[in-house]
Scaffold this motif. Structure first.
Motif, PDB file in Angstrom:
ATOM      1  N   MET A 173       0.854  -0.954  -0.345  1.00  0.00           N
ATOM      2  CA  MET A 173       0.368  -0.472   0.498  1.00  0.00           C
ATOM      3  C   MET A 173       0.866   0.868  -0.171  1.00  0.00           C
ATOM      4  N   PRO A 174      -0.146   2.216  -0.628  1.00  0.00           N
ATOM      5  CA  PRO A 174       1.484   3.873  -0.840  1.00  0.00           C
ATOM      6  C   PRO A 174       1.200   4.787   0.126  1.00  0.00           C
ATOM      7  N   ALA A 175       0.453   4.416   1.051  1.00  0.00           N
ATOM      8  CA  ALA A 175       0.389   4.860   2.460  1.00  0.00           C
ATOM      9  C   ALA A 175       1.413   4.771   3.103  1.00  0.00           C
ATOM     10  N   TYR A 176       1.866   5.500   4.360  1.00  0.00           N
ATOM     11  CA  TYR A 176       3.055   6.257   4.954  1.00  0.00           C
ATOM     12  C   TYR A 176       2.563   4.626   6.130  1.00  0.00           C
ATOM     13  N   ALA A 177       3.768   3.733   6.381  1.00  0.00           N
ATOM     14  CA  ALA A 177       3.380   2.837   7.182  1.00  0.00           C
ATOM     15  C   ALA A 177       2.922   2.701   8.609  1.00  0.00           C
ATOM     16  N   GLU A 178       2.913   4.665   9.365  1.00  0.00           N
ATOM     17  CA  GLU A 178       2.666   4.716  10.273  1.00  0.00           C
ATOM     18  C   GLU A 178       1.217   4.825  10.259  1.00  0.00           C
ATOM     19  N   GLU A 179       0.581   5.631   9.620  1.00  0.00           N
ATOM     20  CA  GLU A 179      -0.678   5.590   8.809  1.00  0.00           C
ATOM     21  C   GLU A 179      -1.464   4.327   9.035  1.00  0.00           C
ATOM     22  N   LYS A 180      -0.969   3.610   7.799  1.00  0.00           N
ATOM     23  CA  LYS A 180      -1.626   2.480   7.679  1.00  0.00           C
ATOM     24  C   LYS A 180      -1.645   1.508   9.965  1.00  0.00           C
ATOM     25  N   ARG A 181      -0.165   1.643  10.450  1.00  0.00           N
ATOM     26  CA  ARG A 181      -0.415   1.108  11.608  1.00  0.00           C
ATOM     27  C   ARG A 181      -1.421   1.974  12.667  1.00  0.00           C
ATOM     28  N   GLN A 182      -1.872   3.483  12.733  1.00  0.00           N
ATOM     29  CA  GLN A 182      -2.718   3.844  13.115  1.00  0.00           C
ATOM     30  C   GLN A 182      -4.482   3.610  12.931  1.00  0.00           C
ATOM     31  N   ALA A 183      -4.624   3.654  11.672  1.00  0.00           N
ATOM     32  CA  ALA A 183      -5.882   2.892  11.464  1.00  0.00           C
ATOM     33  C   ALA A 183      -5.772   1.607  11.689  1.00  0.00           C
ATOM     34  N   LEU A 184      -5.459   0.324  11.549  1.00  0.00           N
ATOM     35  CA  LEU A 184      -5.593  -0.826  12.785  1.00  0.00           C
ATOM     36  C   LEU A 184      -5.691  -0.582  13.763  1.00  0.00           C
ATOM     37  N   GLU A 185      -5.190   0.923  14.463  1.00  0.00           N
ATOM     38  CA  GLU A 185      -4.917   0.463  15.659  1.00  0.00           C
ATOM     39  C   GLU A 185      -6.684   0.801  15.739  1.00  0.00           C
ATOM     40  N   GLU A 186      -7.143   1.809  15.443  1.00  0.00           N
ATOM     41  CA  GLU A 186      -8.392   2.837  15.809  1.00  0.00           C
ATOM     42  C   GLU A 186     -10.166   2.133  14.770  1.00  0.00           C
ATOM     43  N   GLY A 187      -9.574   0.548  13.902  1.00  0.00           N
ATOM     44  CA  GLY A 187     -10.658  -0.086  13.939  1.00  0.00           C
ATOM     45  C   GLY A 187     -11.335  -0.045  12.572  1.00  0.00           C
ATOM     46  N   VAL A 188     -10.218   0.758  11.561  1.00  0.00           N
ATOM     47  CA  VAL A 188     -10.098   0.684  10.049  1.00  0.00           C
ATOM     48  C   VAL A 188      -9.839  -0.496   9.723  1.00  0.00           C
ATOM     49  N   VAL A 189     -10.558  -1.638   9.166  1.00  0.00           N
ATOM     50  CA  VAL A 189     -10.369  -2.898   8.468  1.00  0.00           C
ATOM     51  C   VAL A 189     -10.418  -2.545   6.588  1.00  0.00           C
ATOM     52  N   ILE A 190      -9.008  -2.988   6.889  1.00  0.00           N
ATOM     53  CA  ILE A 190      -8.396  -2.784   6.014  1.00  0.00           C
ATOM     54  C   ILE A 190      -8.948  -4.529   4.510  1.00  0.00           C
ATOM     55  N   ASP A 191      -9.496  -3.811   3.783  1.00  0.00           N
ATOM     56  CA  ASP A 191      -9.500  -5.295   2.291  1.00  0.00           C
ATOM     57  C   ASP A 191      -8.619  -5.377   1.197  1.00  0.00           C
ATOM     58  N   ALA A 192      -7.524  -5.817   1.512  1.00  0.00           N
ATOM     59  CA  ALA A 192      -6.337  -5.542   0.837  1.00  0.00           C
ATOM     60  C   ALA A 192      -6.815  -6.068  -1.197  1.00  0.00           C
ATOM     61  N   SER A 193      -5.962  -6.112  -1.650  1.00  0.00           N
ATOM     62  CA  SER A 193      -5.497  -6.493  -3.394  1.00  0.00           C
ATOM     63  C   SER A 193      -6.985  -6.838  -3.416  1.00  0.00           C
ATOM     64  N   TRP A 194      -8.360  -5.681  -3.630  1.00  0.00           N
ATOM     65  CA  TRP A 194      -9.362  -5.957  -4.827  1.00  0.00           C
ATOM     66  C   TRP A 194      -9.406  -4.625  -4.968  1.00  0.00           C
ATOM     67  N   GLY A 195     -10.657  -4.587  -6.076  1.00  0.00           N
ATOM     68  CA  GLY A 195     -10.703  -3.082  -7.118  1.00  0.00           C
ATOM     69  C   GLY A 195     -12.326  -2.748  -6.775  1.00  0.00           C
ATOM     70  N   PRO A 196     -12.981  -1.630  -7.104  1.00  0.00           N
ATOM     71  CA  PRO A 196     -14.639  -1.876  -7.377  1.00  0.00           C
ATOM     72  C   PRO A 196     -14.859  -2.199  -8.772  1.00  0.00           C
ATOM     73  N   ARG A 197     -15.662  -2.857  -8.792  1.00  0.00           N
ATOM     74  CA  ARG A 197     -16.348  -2.821  -9.721  1.00  0.00           C
ATOM     75  C   ARG A 197     -18.340  -2.310 -10.058  1.00  0.00           C
ATOM     76  N   LYS A 198     -18.118  -2.172  -9.426  1.00  0.00           N
ATOM     77  CA  LYS A 198     -19.570  -0.972  -9.458  1.00  0.00           C
ATOM     78  C   LYS A 198     -19.864  -0.276  -8.152  1.00  0.00           C
ATOM     79  N   ILE A 199     -21.183   0.069  -7.893  1.00  0.00           N
ATOM     80  CA  ILE A 199     -20.957   0.869  -6.774  1.00  0.00           C
ATOM     81  C   ILE A 199     -22.511   0.528  -6.726  1.00  0.00           C
ATOM     82  N   VAL A 200     -23.230  -0.094  -6.089  1.00  0.00           N
ATOM     83  CA  VAL A 200     -24.413  -0.401  -6.476  1.00  0.00           C
ATOM     84  C   VAL A 200     -25.772  -0.003  -5.249  1.00  0.00           C
ATOM     85  N   GLY A 201     -27.117   0.617  -6.061  1.00  0.00           N
ATOM     86  CA  GLY A 201     -27.644   1.897  -5.278  1.00  0.00           C
ATOM     87  C   GLY A 201     -28.752   0.732  -4.371  1.00  0.00           C
TER      88      GLY A 201
END
Length: 541
Positions: A295-323
């Protein structure tokens, strides 16, 4: 009496300074005759002289350390908080134990600096300079030129100065009070700010070039790069930079209780995820093409996100937004199996057989930034990637007298890279206005210190940067990274090995010829008078 310190053998390890009972030695941290730079300085895009200012901090000479930063780092209180500190990755201390915490030491000195009120910069020249954009590149260029004696005016379309530092970086990373103090410092120097003044409408670039003798364009990359994806028109679809700009201006989108998906793996995406988390989202999930390790984000920002409960789904791309009923209901993803092609170009590939669906009430798309170049006349050339074309050495555009730098030239860059561009442009503008060669001597690469001190360097634990406890971060924008105390600053500054410095004999008449320095020097660089007599180890106590 000490007869000689051989500068060719001395590696500046400071052992003689620490052990001399009569304090005969001092350290030369400039060593002008060798024209070498330590690894940290070479790694820094802005060429900050860490060796010199960290030694002064170690000696408790904070005002003198500020004087060094005044010469080479215009926004130290900012970079001390949000710079990715490539200097630490290059720090030679890593070969002994751990890298010096340069970033926190820089913040300490920077905060002491902006607490002072500057004397108004003396205007020496009549030639006026216009800077378009008040982000880090524009502020740095204006600062350097004002110090040189030019009247400088900064134009910005926004109501407050700071560019992306103000409207793109959240408070928990860079508090508004710190940025305000930095801008107020520049204003007190005599730099004029004309805010709410977009260039290209009532005032054009042609108008500026008619009134000012040089112009620096530093408009940044202030717009989200858009992608064409099904569902992008649904209510609840936002774009990363615009979301952050609204949030920083106090008018964020409603997020309380919502399930949020952030698309992107860079720093803007991280900031968006951490911001919407603080706005009360029920769940925040990041989706990025890259693997988590890449991930291009800084390592310490990724660490912070994980600490604060953000879930990271890596190696996925958006196909469409469903409404549903015109509003976001979720997003469909497809497995990403590669981000680049064989030549290293961005060309994501997908496994169409592996998909998944994530429920969402809010989708924030943050897949890159681009500059608004609508202010440019036809004779200022741009590139295929929608950046301003400049001479890479001088930063002069295709129109003489108009220079450009920062994200509008390089694409998305770090704050210290933008500062480096502002400094380089200031050098070019100064030379242009003095009718000097813009290129002479500027392509010479500095020599790297080849033999940093290692021998007999004691292991000293690195002082970590304090962070606000995770339990205290929710639902507020309080600054997460904290500063060093005076004592911690002195302890950490002791760890800098001042690579490439040289010991000098400052007070030869005080020498008692105990020969501790000669005996203990790991490189045999010191020679005491032939009249020396080795004293017992404890004789001087």
């Amino acid at each position: 009496m000490i007869e000689l310190v051989d500068a060719d053998l001395c590696n500046g390890c400071r052992l003689c300074l620490d052990t001399c009972p009569t304090d005969c030695f001092r350290l030369d941290t400039v060593v002008a005759q060798r024209a070498e730079q330590p690894p940290c300085q070479i790694a820094c895009p802005a060429g900050v002289d860490m060796r010199r200012y960290l030694y002064l901090v170690r000696e408790g000479m904070i005002d003198e350390a500020i004087g060094v930063l005044e010469e080479c780092l215009p926004l130290a209180s900012v970079t001390g908080r949000i710079c990715p500190h490539p200097c630490e990755s290059a720090c030679a201390r890593k070969d002994v134990d751990e890298a010096v915490n340069i970033n926190s030491l820089e913040r300490f000195v920077g905060d002491r600096w902006i607490a002072q009120r500057p004397a108004s910069a003396r205007v020496i020249y009549r030639a006026k300079v216009a800077v378009v954009g008040s982000g880090p590149a524009g502020l740095a260029c204006a600062y350097v030129l004002a110090r040189k004696g030019y009247p400088v005016t900064i134009f910005d379309s926004m109501p407050e100065a700071g560019g992306m530092l103000r409207y793109g970086v959240p408070d928990f990373r860079l508090p508004r009070a710190v940025l305000d103090a930095q801008v107020d410092y520049l204003r007190a120097m005599g730099i004029e700010f004309r805010l709410n003044t977009p260039i290209g409408r009532a005032t054009s670039l042609d108008d500026l070039t008619n009134e000012y003798q040089a112009v620096f364009v530093a408009v940044g990359a202030s717009r989200s790069r858009k992608i064409d994806i099904d569902g992008k028109e649904l209510t609840g679809v936002l774009w990363g930079l615009e979301f952050l700009r609204d949030a920083n201006a106090g008018k964020p989108a409603p997020a309380a209780g919502k399930k949020v998906v952030v698309i992107g793996g860079g720093n803007v995406a991280m900031d968006a995820a951490l911001t919407v988390n603080r706005l009360g989202a029920a769940r925040v999930q990041m989706v990025c093409l890259e693997s988590e390790a890449k991930m291009p984000a800084y390592a310490e920002e990724k660490r912070q996100a994980l600490e604060e409960g953000v879930v990271i789904d890596a190696s996925w791309g958006p196909r469409k937004i469903v409404g549903r009923d015109g509003k976001v209901a979720g997003i469909e993803l497809v497995r990403c199996v590669g981000v680049t092609d064989s030549a290293g170009r961005f060309a994501p590939s997908f496994d169409e057989g592996e998909t998944k669906f994530i429920e969402a009430d809010l989708v924030i798309l943050s897949i890159g930034q681009e500059a608004d170049l609508s202010l440019l006349p036809d004779d200022v050339r741009t590139t295929a990637s929608k950046t301003i074309r400049v001479d890479p050495l001088t930063l002069q555009s295709s129109r003489p007298g108009v220079f450009a730098g920062g994200d509008a030239v390089s694409g998305s860059a770090t704050v210290v890279e933008a500062i480096a561009a502002g400094k380089a442009a200031a050098v070019s503008i100064d030379r242009l206005l003095k009718a000097e060669d813009l290129r002479a001597g500027r392509d010479v690469k500095p020599k790297r210190v080849m033999k940093p001190p290692k021998e007999r360097i004691p292991h000293i634990p690195r002082q970590p940067t304090p962070w606000l406890p995770v339990r205290e971060r929710s639902a507020n924008f309080e600054e997460v990274k904290r500063g060093f105390s005076d004592d911690t600053t002195r302890l950490e500054a002791q760890r800098c090995m001042t690579c490439g410095s040289r010991a000098i004999i400052a007070y030869p008449e005080d020498c008692q010829m105990c020969i501790f320095c000669e005996r203990d020097c790991p490189t045999n660089a010191i020679y005491v008078s032939p009249d020396k007599t080795e004293l017992p180890m404890m004789a001087w106590r």
